[in-house]
Design a protein around this motif. Structure first.
Motif, PDB file in Angstrom:
ATOM      1  N   PRO A   1     137.448 -41.802 113.718  1.00  0.00           N
ATOM      2  CA  PRO A   1     137.671 -42.043 112.284  1.00  0.00           C
ATOM      3  C   PRO A   1     137.623 -40.749 111.484  1.00  0.00           C
ATOM      4  O   PRO A   1     137.143 -39.713 111.966  1.00  0.00           O
TER       5      PRO A   1
ATOM      6  N   PHE B   1     136.180 -47.675 106.678  1.00  0.00           N
ATOM      7  CA  PHE B   1     136.780 -46.394 107.037  1.00  0.00           C
ATOM      8  C   PHE B   1     138.274 -46.519 107.311  1.00  0.00           C
ATOM      9  O   PHE B   1     139.051 -45.620 106.958  1.00  0.00           O
ATOM     10  N   ASP B   2     138.706 -47.598 107.908  1.00  0.00           N
ATOM     11  CA  ASP B   2     140.126 -47.789 108.193  1.00  0.00           C
ATOM     12  C   ASP B   2     140.911 -47.983 106.899  1.00  0.00           C
ATOM     13  O   ASP B   2     142.004 -47.417 106.723  1.00  0.00           O
TER      14      ASP B   2
ATOM     15  N   ARG C   1     131.451 -48.511 115.172  1.00  0.00           N
ATOM     16  CA  ARG C   1     132.786 -48.918 115.603  1.00  0.00           C
ATOM     17  C   ARG C   1     132.738 -50.350 116.116  1.00  0.00           C
ATOM     18  O   ARG C   1     131.851 -50.720 116.888  1.00  0.00           O
TER      19      ARG C   1
ATOM     20  N   SER D   1     138.334 -47.388 114.761  1.00  0.00           N
ATOM     21  CA  SER D   1     138.942 -46.196 115.355  1.00  0.00           C
ATOM     22  C   SER D   1     137.978 -45.447 116.265  1.00  0.00           C
ATOM     23  O   SER D   1     136.782 -45.349 115.978  1.00  0.00           O
TER      24      SER D   1
ATOM     25  N   THR E   1     134.338 -49.169 111.344  1.00  0.00           N
ATOM     26  CA  THR E   1     135.642 -48.648 111.723  1.00  0.00           C
ATOM     27  C   THR E   1     136.082 -49.299 113.025  1.00  0.00           C
ATOM     28  O   THR E   1     135.235 -49.783 113.797  1.00  0.00           O
TER      29      THR E   1
END
Length: 273
Positions: free
Chosen positions: A119, A231-232, A200, A116, A114
């Motif tokens: 997430p 995940f994004d 991440r 984020s 990810t």
């Protein structure tokens, strides 16, 4: 003299058209090796408008404990279901030293990337009116976040987002768990659970340029998927599906993305809020 003239003509013809000179030469066939995943961003030619997940290079510092994408082995009176509790994440078989190991017991890595800080994690929940718990831990197994979740009256896919008090750090790997207890009175029961890793990362400049040039969410989702940022891609697509539940192209993209990581069993299940 005639044979010398004939030889000269043959040599001249081969020099003018090399393809004719080698047309009768048999080249041994080569075995095409499978493409190995890398951490290089996908080129525009590799990308399509459909969100197909491409494995990136396995990140370092994954936990050594095998992951679990589907939940089973419960002793807490959960009813029999057609499709088990499932984390919507990719899965890879671990490399094992022995060639004589039972393939059904090969440990797996359950992980995703990810960009984020916070997430969203996605799970298919087959049970109703049960109690759930989401846990996020750091590398040292310290709890970063723990939250009880009351599950609804309908089976479906739910999202679990991190609160503003939690932020993943770039380059670090975290362990997540989602546990379900179907008998709320049996506090000592072993829950049905799934677990895996998340890391991440920072975006490669070329991926940033591709995202900036994208003209709609569908293109951005495809870019994230093509570059292995699971995940994004999944969260952005889930947001589109919740916002446009009757859009056939969004529904199709959702199914394509899940099937690209062998999640056919839950590809057609509804999202529940």
């Amino acid at each position: 003299m005639k044979w010398m003239l004939t030889a000269a003509l043959v040599v001249s013809s081969a020099l003018q058209d090399p393809a004719k000179g080698i047309a009768q030469t048999k080249v041994p066939a080569t075995i095409q090796q499978p493409v190995q995943p890398t951490n290089k961003p996908a080129s525009p030619k590799q990308q399509t408008s459909r969100p197909v997940f491409i494995w990136p290079k396995t990140p370092p510092r994954l936990t050594t404990v095998s992951g679990r994408r589907t939940g089973m082995g419960s002793r807490n009176d959960c009813p029999a279901v057609g499709t088990a509790l499932t984390a919507l994440v990719p899965v890879q078989e671990q490399e094992v030293a022995s060639k004589h190991i039972n393939t059904s017991s090969i440990p797996v890595d359950v992980w995703g990337l990810t960009t984020s800080e916070r997430p969203t994690f996605w799970f298919y929940i087959p049970y109703t009116n049960a109690s759930g718990e989401f846990v996020l831990q750091d590398k040292q197994e310290n709890d970063i976040y723990r939250n009880a979740i009351a599950l609804g009256a309908k089976p479906g896919v739910i999202g679990v987002s991190l609160p503003s008090t939690v932020a993943l750090q770039e380059g670090k790997t975290y362990r997540w768990y989602f546990k379900v207890n179907c008998d709320r009175q049996q506090t000592a029961a072993v829950p049905v659970y799934v677990e895996g890793d998340i890391q991440r990362i920072s975006l490669h400049p070329r991926i940033e340029q591709q995202l900036a040039a994208a003209t709609n969410p569908r293109q951005k989702i495809a870019i994230y998927a093509a570059n292995g940022i699971w995940f994004d891609a999944l969260t952005m697509l889930a947001q589109q599906r919740l916002a446009h539940p009757d859009d056939a192209s969004v529904v199709s993209d959702w199914q394509i993305l899940l099937r690209s990581v062998r999640l056919e069993d839950v590809a057609t299940t509804p999202l529940v809020k």
